[in-house]
Design a protein around this motif. Structure first.
Motif, short mmCIF file in Angstrom:
data_model
loop_
_atom_site.label_atom_id
_atom_site.label_comp_id
_atom_site.label_asym_id
_atom_site.label_seq_id
_atom_site.Cartn_x
_atom_site.Cartn_y
_atom_site.Cartn_z
N GLY A 1 130.15 70.50 119.73
CA GLY A 1 130.07 71.78 120.71
C GLY A 1 130.05 72.82 119.59
N LEU A 2 130.44 74.53 120.17
CA LEU A 2 130.42 75.16 119.99
C LEU A 2 131.88 75.24 119.26
N PRO A 3 133.10 74.89 119.98
CA PRO A 3 133.93 73.96 119.01
C PRO A 3 133.95 73.47 117.70
N ALA B 1 133.94 75.19 113.80
CA ALA B 1 135.36 74.38 113.31
C ALA B 1 134.37 73.94 111.27
N ALA B 2 133.13 74.11 111.26
CA ALA B 2 132.52 73.62 110.47
C ALA B 2 132.38 74.68 109.29
#
Length: 74
Positions: free
Chosen positions: A62-64, A68-69
């Motif tokens: 998902g968005l997290p 994080a990437a």
């Protein structure tokens, strides 16, 4: 949100018609939500495949995970 993403709430606005207006049934569509504990994207994938969409993908992190990437967000 991820740039270019279109928000379709799985319980309110995700319909076959709404999704078909955003993407053709034979084109890739990627669903994501708020991380691995969120199951809305998997529900959206199941609905989409049932409607005949053939290139359905689920970005589980998902968005997290996207953030994080180091990928861009809007």
């Amino acid at each position: 949100r991820i740039p270019g993403a279109i928000h379709l709430d799985v319980d309110k606005t995700l319909t076959e018609t709404a999704l078909a207006e955003a993407v053709a049934k034979n084109k890739p569509v990627v669903f994501y939500c708020n991380g691995i504990k969120c199951l809305r994207s998997s529900k959206a994938c199941k609905k989409s495949v049932g409607w005949g969409f053939t290139k359905v993908f689920y970005f589980r992190e998902g968005l997290p995970g996207w953030q994080a990437a180091g990928f861009p967000v809007e």
